[in-house]
Scaffold this motif. Sequence first.
Motif, PDB file in Angstrom:
ATOM      1  N   PRO B  44     -66.884 -49.574  13.517  1.00 45.26           N
ATOM      2  CA  PRO B  44     -66.233 -49.929  14.777  1.00 45.26           C
ATOM      3  C   PRO B  44     -67.132 -49.563  15.962  1.00 45.26           C
ATOM      4  CG  PRO B  44     -65.466 -47.788  14.084  1.00 45.26           C
ATOM      5  CD  PRO B  44     -66.492 -48.238  13.054  1.00 45.26           C
ATOM      6  N   ALA B  45     -66.585 -49.629  17.157  1.00 46.05           N
ATOM      7  CA  ALA B  45     -67.315 -49.158  18.326  1.00 46.05           C
ATOM      8  C   ALA B  45     -67.629 -47.677  18.121  1.00 46.05           C
ATOM      9  CB  ALA B  45     -66.453 -49.341  19.572  1.00 46.05           C
ATOM     10  N   CYS B  46     -68.882 -47.313  18.247  1.00 44.38           N
ATOM     11  CA  CYS B  46     -69.342 -45.926  18.099  1.00 44.38           C
ATOM     12  C   CYS B  46     -70.846 -45.974  18.236  1.00 44.38           C
ATOM     13  CB  CYS B  46     -68.940 -45.339  16.736  1.00 44.38           C
ATOM     14  SG  CYS B  46     -69.607 -46.198  15.297  1.00 44.38           S
ATOM     15  N   PHE B  69     -62.752 -50.850  18.045  1.00 45.37           N
ATOM     16  CA  PHE B  69     -62.745 -49.397  17.988  1.00 45.37           C
ATOM     17  C   PHE B  69     -61.721 -48.807  17.004  1.00 45.37           C
ATOM     18  CE2 PHE B  69     -63.658 -45.924  21.415  1.00 45.37           C
ATOM     19  CZ  PHE B  69     -64.263 -45.144  20.462  1.00 45.37           C
ATOM     20  N   GLU B  70     -60.496 -49.330  17.039  1.00 48.65           N
ATOM     21  CA  GLU B  70     -59.377 -48.649  16.384  1.00 48.65           C
ATOM     22  C   GLU B  70     -58.994 -49.237  15.039  1.00 48.65           C
ATOM     23  OE1 GLU B  70     -59.568 -50.953  18.564  1.00 48.65           O
ATOM     24  OE2 GLU B  70     -57.715 -51.277  19.669  1.00 48.65           O
ATOM     25  N   VAL B  71     -59.823 -50.115  14.483  1.00 51.51           N
ATOM     26  CA  VAL B  71     -59.344 -50.894  13.342  1.00 51.51           C
ATOM     27  C   VAL B  71     -60.073 -50.631  12.025  1.00 51.51           C
ATOM     28  CG1 VAL B  71     -58.609 -52.723  14.887  1.00 51.51           C
ATOM     29  CG2 VAL B  71     -60.810 -52.934  13.739  1.00 51.51           C
ATOM     30  N   THR B  72     -60.874 -49.578  11.945  1.00 51.21           N
ATOM     31  CA  THR B  72     -61.655 -49.365  10.724  1.00 51.21           C
ATOM     32  C   THR B  72     -60.762 -49.352   9.475  1.00 51.21           C
ATOM     33  OG1 THR B  72     -63.135 -48.057  12.075  1.00 51.21           O
ATOM     34  CG2 THR B  72     -63.454 -47.944   9.694  1.00 51.21           C
ATOM     35  N   GLY B  73     -59.636 -48.649   9.559  1.00 55.36           N
ATOM     36  CA  GLY B  73     -58.723 -48.578   8.409  1.00 55.36           C
ATOM     37  C   GLY B  73     -58.213 -49.948   8.004  1.00 55.36           C
ATOM     38  N   ALA B  74     -57.903 -50.776   8.992  1.00 57.47           N
ATOM     39  CA  ALA B  74     -57.407 -52.123   8.705  1.00 57.47           C
ATOM     40  C   ALA B  74     -58.538 -53.006   8.181  1.00 57.47           C
ATOM     41  CB  ALA B  74     -56.788 -52.738   9.959  1.00 57.47           C
ATOM     42  N   GLY B 100     -64.107 -40.119  17.451  1.00 58.22           N
ATOM     43  CA  GLY B 100     -63.144 -40.748  18.359  1.00 58.22           C
ATOM     44  C   GLY B 100     -62.457 -41.920  17.686  1.00 58.22           C
ATOM     45  N   GLY B 101     -63.256 -42.757  17.016  1.00 56.95           N
ATOM     46  CA  GLY B 101     -62.725 -43.934  16.333  1.00 56.95           C
ATOM     47  C   GLY B 101     -61.870 -43.586  15.129  1.00 56.95           C
TER      48      GLY B 101
END
Lengths: 395, 302, 101
Positions: B44-46, B69-74, B100-101
Amino acid sequence: MIFMMKMLTGNYASAWGAKLARVKVVAAYPITPQTTIVEKIAEFIANGEFEGRYIRVESEHSAMAACIAAENTGVRTFTATSSQGLALMHEMLHWASGARLPIVMSVVNRALGPPWSIWSDQQDTISQRDTGWIQIYTENNQEVLDSIIMAYRIAENENVLLPIMVIEDAFILSHTMEPVEIPEQEKVDMFLPEYDPRYKLDPAVPMGFGSLVMPEGPFMEYKFKGQEAMENAMNIIDEVDMLYKENFGRSYGGTVEEYRLDGAENVLVIMGSVASTAKDVVDKLRNEGKNVGLVRIRSFRPFPYKRLRYILKNRKSVGVFDRSYTFGYGGALFTEVRSTLYGLSTPVKGYIGGLGGRDITTGLLEKIFMDIIRIGNEGIDRDYEWVGLIGDKRW
Amino acid sequence: MKNLTIPEEEYMLPGHTACLGCGATLAMRYTLKALGKNTIITIPACCWAVIPGVYPSRTLEVPLLYTAFEVTGAAVSGIRQALSAKGIEDVNVVGFAGDGGTADIGIQSLSGAVERGEDIFYIMYDNEAYMNTGIQRSSSTPKGAWTTTTQVGKVRDWKKEKKKNMVEIMAAHGIPYTATASIAFPEDFIKKLEKGKKIKGPKFYHVFSTCPTGWLVSPNKSVEVARLAVDSKVFPLYEVENGIYNITYMPKKEVSVKEYFSLQGRFRHLTEDEINEIQKEVDESWRILIEKEKWSKSLIKV
Amino acid sequence: MNEFPTPIATVPSTSNKTGGWRTFRPVILYDKCIRCMICWKFCPEPAIKIVSAEKYQAKNAAIAKLDAPEIDYDYCKGCGICANECPVKCIDMVFEEKLEG
């Protein structure tokens, strides 16, 4: 030929569409009034009738993110949502179109809060106009099913490769049963070959999908490719509609449905299931000798500006009904139609109504038609107005 | 003859754009050494969204899906399920995200993926702040640290809250395997990844990754600082396998928190008393970890 | 632009020679080196190659049998982790300007 007719709600028709399209991954999250779509898919899966995988994600944002990742891995995906859920997806909607992924999503039009409302208006999808998704608005449950199948054919076309929302009205379609013909699976399989994109996540080919592009890099050029794809889609939507007719016997006009436009002087432009009500009103007024007609926009993005300009250019007056609002000016459909007709002398007026599920009656539509006839004769009084407000005696 | 303690194969190319002494690149290098070529990774964003370089540059020898940013798990869930739908089960699906992510904006999708039991690897490379955006506080920033959003200033507004414990959060999900790891202990990290390869279901790794730029550490001290974090018990190396705790490295020498802090500019403002208070908290956490290990191992049915 | 409808990164980053970032150059003193490969292990680029044993002279016969580390100055950014981690302190960090001068 074997016909299978079923009594289906719009939502069940949507689930049937996904099943027939042999979707490989569904990722979805419940929200009224969409929920029964994914419940039906869960039922298909539980009964071993659906070969795809269903990721029961924890939010709509994740639903879209999972579809994006799955589609990038090279399989056909599907999701469904409404209203707040669609708004939550917003960030990922841009991601799906920017990555040029032909995801198909069923959207059940529902108002956005506050105040809470679970009923129909088009505010949710209209708010996503600029996300790069093709938007197809449907009128009845058969069209919902057929449009899902057509959507994959359009989206996966090499000259399009854009995601598509197939949109139906809350409750009016989503929870209301109509007889729906279920196409034969074999014929659908021929119409929709297995999805196998040229580029996908594959350990044999190390590639980076979606990396950083600098201002002097091809960011703008790739956005322009997206714009070209939308322009291409305009013709392809019309072509697929005709092809669907050849294969399944039904067609909906592609980007635009024209209703009783022969000799029509005063035309109403509208989207969604309310077109059915409007058609009744047109029939009634035609019987009374009034030259009215109806245009139903099926594709709001891409906006069929060339075809629409051709259809509307010699009319005496045009009214546009928006079931959504943009505080500070007229509705989104109104501004698009008026800019499409820019430079012509045709007066164009916008009407905003039916918000939060407020009923759009034949009586209200008749008054709107009479107003369109009036501006055709007297000229325009104001750019747009809200219709059907409680206590407003004019409407 | 080669004298190597970790696999020789490289799946991360040089020429990337990470800062000097970047710990996050070591975390990636070791991850891919352990998991190998048959891997799909999503980032993700990082920092790692820019480390591979500007388009059309790629620095990994495995396919990479950049995502929000917030979707790595998905995203790992989507890749995993798509592969399974195609009948492919032997590919390692890896989410590689910053603190953060993971601990902040991405914790929801991570929690969802772990709860659903997706067969994936999730690597949180922890550089203890939002480093790509310029050293802002995250929930994984340790107590005492200066960041650009917890500045010292006149009223000493440095970070007062404790670091979020992601391994505990993962363990509470009933995850089959979760572990801490450090860039200073690649053999330990790779062993844990090898172990993860044999486990079906979600695997979560919290990898301590020095950020010389953000921690105000000399780049050449990057690995040394990470080693001191482990030796001082600030960042113990352990694993939790189906609820059973196992400390994988027992510090051999006494290293104080003060000693660990002394190499880093981000803790420079702390007084003796403040450091002592943090030392007490570190000692207490270590004592509890040892007790957890004893207690959880006592639960194993013989 | 490639043939894809969306930007897909395909060019290996090795075309980007990051050696130009370097202020200090690590120099391995092979007569002291024990070829433990700890420098290689901790290189974040990675810019330390493993080369055949014979390429460099070694401290003793046992070490001479081991493959040796060699710094790739095309990519080494000069972070100095190798010099710091070296257990026998056989890597010197030399100011680049001095080398050039």
